[in-house]
Design a protein around this motif. Structure first.
Motif, PDB file in Angstrom:
ATOM      1  N   VAL A  33      50.594  50.302  47.325  1.00  0.00           N
ATOM      2  CA  VAL A  33      49.313  49.976  47.090  1.00  0.00           C
ATOM      3  C   VAL A  33      49.097  50.669  45.510  1.00  0.00           C
ATOM      4  O   VAL A  33      49.876  50.681  44.666  1.00  0.00           O
ATOM      5  CB  VAL A  33      48.788  51.228  47.539  1.00  0.00           C
ATOM      6  CG1 VAL A  33      47.492  51.226  47.533  1.00  0.00           C
ATOM      7  CG2 VAL A  33      49.343  51.588  49.308  1.00  0.00           C
ATOM      8  N   ASP A  34      48.350  49.398  45.044  1.00  0.00           N
ATOM      9  CA  ASP A  34      47.910  49.567  43.545  1.00  0.00           C
ATOM     10  C   ASP A  34      46.609  49.533  43.353  1.00  0.00           C
ATOM     11  O   ASP A  34      46.196  48.721  44.028  1.00  0.00           O
ATOM     12  CB  ASP A  34      48.605  48.153  43.239  1.00  0.00           C
ATOM     13  CG  ASP A  34      48.488  47.861  41.521  1.00  0.00           C
ATOM     14  OD1 ASP A  34      47.537  48.848  40.942  1.00  0.00           O
ATOM     15  OD2 ASP A  34      49.394  47.232  41.164  1.00  0.00           O
ATOM     16  N   ALA A  35      46.150  50.746  43.286  1.00  0.00           N
ATOM     17  CA  ALA A  35      44.298  50.877  42.954  1.00  0.00           C
ATOM     18  C   ALA A  35      44.216  49.684  41.794  1.00  0.00           C
ATOM     19  O   ALA A  35      43.201  49.397  41.596  1.00  0.00           O
ATOM     20  CB  ALA A  35      44.185  52.486  42.292  1.00  0.00           C
ATOM     21  N   GLY A  36      44.762  50.202  40.423  1.00  0.00           N
ATOM     22  CA  GLY A  36      44.633  49.495  39.224  1.00  0.00           C
ATOM     23  C   GLY A  36      44.132  47.522  39.563  1.00  0.00           C
ATOM     24  O   GLY A  36      43.602  46.839  39.286  1.00  0.00           O
ATOM     25  N   ALA A  37      45.120  47.128  40.270  1.00  0.00           N
ATOM     26  CA  ALA A  37      45.259  45.572  41.054  1.00  0.00           C
ATOM     27  C   ALA A  37      43.898  45.373  42.278  1.00  0.00           C
ATOM     28  O   ALA A  37      44.134  44.059  42.792  1.00  0.00           O
ATOM     29  CB  ALA A  37      45.975  45.031  41.042  1.00  0.00           C
TER      30      ALA A  37
ATOM     31  N   PHE B 279      47.780  41.677  49.657  1.00  0.00           N
ATOM     32  CA  PHE B 279      46.370  41.189  49.984  1.00  0.00           C
ATOM     33  C   PHE B 279      45.918  41.598  48.997  1.00  0.00           C
ATOM     34  O   PHE B 279      45.440  42.729  49.306  1.00  0.00           O
ATOM     35  CB  PHE B 279      46.553  41.732  51.090  1.00  0.00           C
ATOM     36  CG  PHE B 279      47.633  41.277  52.324  1.00  0.00           C
ATOM     37  CD1 PHE B 279      46.526  39.960  53.336  1.00  0.00           C
ATOM     38  CD2 PHE B 279      48.592  41.431  52.336  1.00  0.00           C
ATOM     39  CE1 PHE B 279      47.423  39.739  53.388  1.00  0.00           C
ATOM     40  CE2 PHE B 279      49.153  41.049  53.417  1.00  0.00           C
ATOM     41  CZ  PHE B 279      48.668  39.495  54.113  1.00  0.00           C
ATOM     42  N   LYS B 280      44.463  41.383  49.258  1.00  0.00           N
ATOM     43  CA  LYS B 280      43.325  42.220  48.118  1.00  0.00           C
ATOM     44  C   LYS B 280      42.372  43.096  49.252  1.00  0.00           C
ATOM     45  O   LYS B 280      42.829  42.780  50.367  1.00  0.00           O
ATOM     46  CB  LYS B 280      42.521  41.413  47.599  1.00  0.00           C
ATOM     47  CG  LYS B 280      42.288  40.164  46.380  1.00  0.00           C
ATOM     48  CD  LYS B 280      41.686  39.216  46.366  1.00  0.00           C
ATOM     49  CE  LYS B 280      41.128  38.312  45.231  1.00  0.00           C
ATOM     50  NZ  LYS B 280      40.741  37.417  44.886  1.00  0.00           N
ATOM     51  N   ALA B 281      42.013  44.030  48.340  1.00  0.00           N
ATOM     52  CA  ALA B 281      41.774  45.147  49.578  1.00  0.00           C
ATOM     53  C   ALA B 281      40.853  46.002  48.731  1.00  0.00           C
ATOM     54  O   ALA B 281      40.385  46.089  47.619  1.00  0.00           O
ATOM     55  CB  ALA B 281      42.242  46.528  49.946  1.00  0.00           C
ATOM     56  N   THR B 282      39.845  46.574  49.442  1.00  0.00           N
ATOM     57  CA  THR B 282      38.956  47.572  48.366  1.00  0.00           C
ATOM     58  C   THR B 282      39.417  48.667  48.096  1.00  0.00           C
ATOM     59  O   THR B 282      40.508  48.917  48.980  1.00  0.00           O
ATOM     60  CB  THR B 282      37.325  47.397  49.489  1.00  0.00           C
ATOM     61  OG1 THR B 282      37.522  48.692  50.915  1.00  0.00           O
ATOM     62  CG2 THR B 282      36.872  46.428  49.928  1.00  0.00           C
ATOM     63  N   PRO B 283      38.607  49.512  47.150  1.00  0.00           N
ATOM     64  CA  PRO B 283      39.198  50.369  47.027  1.00  0.00           C
ATOM     65  C   PRO B 283      39.066  52.218  48.216  1.00  0.00           C
ATOM     66  O   PRO B 283      40.208  52.323  48.642  1.00  0.00           O
ATOM     67  CB  PRO B 283      38.105  51.454  45.603  1.00  0.00           C
ATOM     68  CG  PRO B 283      37.259  50.274  45.360  1.00  0.00           C
ATOM     69  CD  PRO B 283      37.588  49.515  46.483  1.00  0.00           C
ATOM     70  N   GLU B 284      37.908  51.990  49.283  1.00  0.00           N
ATOM     71  CA  GLU B 284      38.684  52.000  50.318  1.00  0.00           C
ATOM     72  C   GLU B 284      39.037  52.308  51.686  1.00  0.00           C
ATOM     73  O   GLU B 284      39.990  53.141  52.418  1.00  0.00           O
ATOM     74  CB  GLU B 284      36.892  52.158  51.095  1.00  0.00           C
ATOM     75  CG  GLU B 284      36.003  52.876  50.399  1.00  0.00           C
ATOM     76  CD  GLU B 284      34.915  51.399  49.544  1.00  0.00           C
ATOM     77  OE1 GLU B 284      35.480  50.685  49.404  1.00  0.00           O
ATOM     78  OE2 GLU B 284      34.922  52.269  48.277  1.00  0.00           O
TER      79      GLU B 284
END
Length: 137
Positions: free
Chosen positions: A75-79, A101-106
């Motif tokens: 998991v890469d919250a920054g990216a 995969f692109k993902a939302t912060p949630e």
């Protein structure tokens, strides 16, 4: 006079025979007419080429929705990415693989590495975006 007349007559006959092919004048005229019927201004040709390219790109870039099961690798919250090792995605013809995969912060906050998940996503070109993700039972 005889010796000069015969070679000149033969040369004239040969030249006349070589320059004429049965029906060649008609074929050349038909080819020229057909080519002129198909001629188009350069601007029109460029417009057709641009429209064809745009249509091809639109088809390639149309987002497709699919679903899969997999395991969260990282998991890469920054990216804004979740890396998943997923099984085959038949809807897209994809084999099993590991990819980001692109993902939302949630969505990022809802998973952790090593967790088994089921997810839905859109794929547009080389970009995949998670639309829903949940733990696997």
């Amino acid at each position: 006079m005889k010796p000069t007349f015969i070679p000149c007559a033969l040369a004239t006959l040969l030249l006349a025979a070589c320059s004429q092919t049965p029906g060649s004048e008609d074929a050349v005229a038909k080819d020229a007419t057909a080519a002129s019927d198909m001629a188009m201004p350069a601007a029109e040709h460029a417009a057709m080429a641009a429209a064809s390219k745009a249509a091809t790109e639109a088809m390639a870039q149309t987002a497709k929705t699919a679903s899969a099961s997999g395991t969260v690798e990282s998991v890469d919250a920054g990216a804004g990415k979740i890396t998943l090792a997923h099984g085959p995605v038949d809807a897209l013809g994809w084999p099993a693989m590991t990819m980001g995969f692109k993902a939302t912060p949630e969505q990022i906050a809802s998973v952790q590495p090593g967790q088994s998940v089921r997810f839905e996503f859109t794929a547009e070109g080389m970009t995949a975006t998670i639309t829903r993700i949940e733990p696997s039972p």
